[in-house]
Design a protein around this motif. Sequence first.
Motif, PDB file in Angstrom:
ATOM      1  N   LEU A 142       7.840   5.232   1.539  1.00  0.00           N
ATOM      2  CA  LEU A 142       8.049   3.985   0.809  1.00  0.00           C
ATOM      3  C   LEU A 142       7.743   2.766   1.669  1.00  0.00           C
ATOM      4  CD1 LEU A 142       9.040   2.595  -1.792  1.00  0.00           C
ATOM      5  CD2 LEU A 142      11.342   2.649  -0.823  1.00  0.00           C
ATOM      6  N   VAL A 143       8.128   2.788   2.925  1.00  0.00           N
ATOM      7  CA  VAL A 143       7.874   1.651   3.815  1.00  0.00           C
ATOM      8  C   VAL A 143       6.374   1.455   3.991  1.00  0.00           C
ATOM      9  CG1 VAL A 143       8.195   0.771   6.163  1.00  0.00           C
ATOM     10  CG2 VAL A 143      10.093   1.885   4.986  1.00  0.00           C
ATOM     11  N   ALA A 144       5.651   2.536   4.222  1.00  0.00           N
ATOM     12  CA  ALA A 144       4.194   2.431   4.372  1.00  0.00           C
ATOM     13  C   ALA A 144       3.558   1.954   3.074  1.00  0.00           C
ATOM     14  CB  ALA A 144       3.612   3.782   4.794  1.00  0.00           C
ATOM     15  N   TYR A 145       4.058   2.411   1.949  1.00  0.00           N
ATOM     16  CA  TYR A 145       3.522   1.998   0.654  1.00  0.00           C
ATOM     17  C   TYR A 145       3.735   0.500   0.417  1.00  0.00           C
ATOM     18  CZ  TYR A 145       3.018   1.655  -4.411  1.00  0.00           C
ATOM     19  OH  TYR A 145       2.641   1.273  -5.682  1.00  0.00           O
ATOM     20  N   LEU A 146       4.929   0.016   0.749  1.00  0.00           N
ATOM     21  CA  LEU A 146       5.246  -1.395   0.507  1.00  0.00           C
ATOM     22  C   LEU A 146       4.549  -2.352   1.480  1.00  0.00           C
ATOM     23  CD1 LEU A 146       9.081  -1.212  -0.247  1.00  0.00           C
ATOM     24  CD2 LEU A 146       7.209  -1.574  -1.871  1.00  0.00           C
ATOM     25  N   PHE A 147       4.327  -1.908   2.713  1.00  0.00           N
ATOM     26  CA  PHE A 147       3.832  -2.826   3.735  1.00  0.00           C
ATOM     27  C   PHE A 147       2.433  -2.506   4.238  1.00  0.00           C
ATOM     28  CE2 PHE A 147       8.501  -3.009   4.076  1.00  0.00           C
ATOM     29  CZ  PHE A 147       8.657  -4.336   3.712  1.00  0.00           C
ATOM     30  N   GLY A 148       1.676  -1.680   3.543  1.00  0.00           N
ATOM     31  CA  GLY A 148       0.263  -1.490   3.876  1.00  0.00           C
ATOM     32  C   GLY A 148      -0.069  -0.359   4.812  1.00  0.00           C
ATOM     33  N   GLY A 149       0.678   0.716   4.792  1.00  0.00           N
ATOM     34  CA  GLY A 149       0.367   1.882   5.628  1.00  0.00           C
ATOM     35  C   GLY A 149       1.251   1.941   6.861  1.00  0.00           C
ATOM     36  N   GLN A 150       1.260   3.131   7.479  1.00  0.00           N
ATOM     37  CA  GLN A 150       2.120   3.337   8.644  1.00  0.00           C
ATOM     38  C   GLN A 150       1.689   2.525   9.852  1.00  0.00           C
ATOM     39  OE1 GLN A 150       2.223   7.553   9.342  1.00  0.00           O
ATOM     40  NE2 GLN A 150       3.980   7.835   7.994  1.00  0.00           N
ATOM     41  N   ALA A 151       0.419   2.238   9.974  1.00  0.00           N
ATOM     42  CA  ALA A 151      -0.074   1.507  11.136  1.00  0.00           C
ATOM     43  C   ALA A 151      -0.006  -0.004  10.955  1.00  0.00           C
ATOM     44  CB  ALA A 151      -1.514   1.936  11.430  1.00  0.00           C
ATOM     45  N   TYR A 208      10.056   0.042  10.851  1.00  0.00           N
ATOM     46  CA  TYR A 208      10.418   1.271  11.557  1.00  0.00           C
ATOM     47  C   TYR A 208      11.202   0.952  12.834  1.00  0.00           C
ATOM     48  CZ  TYR A 208       6.927   3.562   8.585  1.00  0.00           C
ATOM     49  OH  TYR A 208       6.210   4.038   7.515  1.00  0.00           O
ATOM     50  N   ALA A 209      10.777  -0.069  13.569  1.00  0.00           N
ATOM     51  CA  ALA A 209      11.456  -0.455  14.810  1.00  0.00           C
ATOM     52  C   ALA A 209      12.860  -0.981  14.521  1.00  0.00           C
ATOM     53  CB  ALA A 209      10.631  -1.510  15.545  1.00  0.00           C
TER      54      ALA A 209
END
Length: 117
Positions: free
Chosen positions: A29-38, A46-47
């Motif tokens: 969900l975090v990657a989806y909302l903010f444009g990917g894991q990177a 994440y931090a």
Amino acid sequence: MGVVYRIALILVIVGAINWGLIGFFQFDLVAYLFGGQAAMLSRWVYALVGLAGLVSIPILSKELGDDESDPNYVSDSRASTTTQIYSKPSYDMEAGEEVDFTEAKKTHKKDSDEKKS
């Protein structure tokens, strides 16, 4: 509970929900909302969740439940912060409970009074 611990708890819950979504549905969900894991925003989230987990470690040493439900808890309204005052401290030993000798003293006094008369 302090403001820092509340914010940390919210972030830990967000992290737990995200890990649950990853584990059950392979959906980050975090990657989806903010444009990917990177993406920079995802990495910040994440931090922050990781730091919140570290800040939450001292919560493990606190007792569960509300202190106000304890019959020995007395609130000190004069204090600027929440102060815990216990009116009846516990002097229990590791090996077991300590014997209460208050009644024995009263009985002993009665015995000595009866012997005098």
